[in-house]
Design a protein around this motif. Sequence first.
Motif: not given
Length: 714
Positions: A520-532
Amino acid sequence: MLIGFVVSAAFLKSVSESEIDRSIPFSDGRKWRDELHGIRGIAILLVVSFHIFGNGRVSGGIDIFLAITGFLAVPSLYRRAVAGGGFIPLMSRFGGLARRLLVPLIPVLLFIGIVGPLVLGAAFHPQLFTELRASVLFAENIELVRSQLAYDAAGPGTSALQHLWSTSIQVQFHILMPFVFMLLTVPLVKAGRDPKKALMIFLGIVTVGSFLYAWWHQGVFQQANYFSSISRLWELTLPSILGLTISKFRLNSVTRACLTWVGLIMLLSTGFLFDGASVFPGPQALLPVGGLLLFLTGGKSYTSWGGDRLVQIRPIKFLADISYSLYLWHWPVIIFYLNYFAKPKLGVFDALIVFTVSLALGTMGKKLFEDRVASLSLLKNNNVAVLLAITVMITGAGIFHWATQVSEARLEQRLAAYKQSVANTEHPGAQALIFDLETAPAKPIPDIDIALVKVPEVYFFAPGNSDSEEACVPANSTNRTFPTTCEFGAENAQKTVVLTGGSHVGQWWPAFAEMAAQYNWRLILLERSGCQLGLDQDVYEPELDINKQCIEWNKQAVAMLRNEIEPDLIVTLGTSLQHGMPEQIRESQATAWQELEGIPLLLLRDNPIFTFNPSECLQQRADLRKPQTYSRCAPRKDEYQYSAEFDHKHPASLASNGYYLDTTEILEVDGEFLPIIGNVIVWRDTHHATEAFASTTRPFFERALQDFVPDLFQ
């Protein structure tokens, strides 16, 4: 440079009669026919040489072809309009277009349509047929933008039809300009006025507008800018202005000879000075286009040392003769050769083979299709030629559309079979290494064609924090800097976990999504392609030339993590192999970690970008029934600048709030990155794990999290 060219042209036009006793004025196209023909030879030599021997680098040769089209087409339209009372004989115009451009193209499209499915994996068939449909309608540039495909150097994964973007733009120009011209010329000619002045004003406005648009678009979305008909229009209309005014120039032979050499130097140097894919058709494209204009202004120098003599040598004239067919054939030969022999790029010997085959096919295309088929008596009738062209285009588009639908349906069937096979206990994947399991050989999953295209579903999510954006993960080439979130889990979740730091983190989403569903986590992907993830990369790592959009995105993302999301865990990269540099912890990474102090950080070891795609290699060089052949497609760890400092231990240089996890423990076996582990295909491209393999890594990450942040599991 644009201003400089205009000033130079004004100066040349003002040369006095006393200085030009040996000058020859231009009266029509016949005066520079030989020079134009020779320049075509130079242009195709640049294109083919850079594509084959320069690993696909953009040379400026295509820009030369576009400029020649404008230089010849617009004056021709003007003469026809004046002779026809303002009207242009469309059937004659389009009939010639069909004979010159469509007839040689059809066999190339048939070749790609037949050979492509045999050489390329089924995963690439839908896009192949979609582009064939677009190409037969001369809309390949539009399709490449729609599919968000950047101009790529020659490689196994590059489209075999990519080069036809320029042919599409030329045909679009040829079809639209007669109608635009007649809107201007008909009323003026009927009124007894010469339409040239109005045409010059119109072309000047279009040139400036297109040039400024290309310049602006370059900084906003270069990927689309490269293929844009609007952005490329100035490369056709600027030479057309010269074509309408060049008859006024009266130059002595020395001036002509000097201009031809300056123009040639500009043309020949372009590919060495610029990476055209990243800057054209912006201001940098003035180098090849301006070079052509200066060369044409010089024209025939009537000297023994002028640059115009160079373009008349026999090999250049031969290349000019076959330039169109050679252009059509050489690119698919490169791509199919690389795919068939599973090579990441052409070696010297490979390049010689491809060059020879391309020359042979280009010669065949010229002799058989351009000369013989296009000269058939049936096609000499313009009405018949246009009718047949329309019929062939519509029929071809229909056939390729049907092939697209069929290939997509077959791919969907394989996807369905893949979903049923994932739960099979014969395929432990990474768990074979995690639990040291003895796994009997079995047919690997997923099917390689599925492995190459199936990405985690999160990449198709809508943004969780924005109603104005379509995709939650912005492409690296976009100008978007506002961080959007891809969100999963119940709204009443007690814990929040964030994956951030580029696709080398996002690839593990399937493992974390399973844990999020169970705990029961809230899972978030915070991503910009090619951007570490990092802060102030322009200050700490200026040599990497990180784009300004990534730098600004990172600033906003770190602030959002710290002040808005406030997660219970952040998963990001702990080391970097970015840009092929040796493995290290970058100062920009450490700076971002300091800003996130107080939030637990699971820091993952980065994985490299291989020089070839292991899964594509499996298709070409291995036998999936014989595991002993897998090693043929296994990149070695010691070839990718890994540092022993980060081997299976917690580096002292990591953040105090961080927990280090060495991902090579689930990717490497005895110094090799095996393409198949636990009967599961590991790689979907040169640097991302397949969704199927990522799903088997859950125990690896779960063990680390239970040790580092046990509160997540309460």
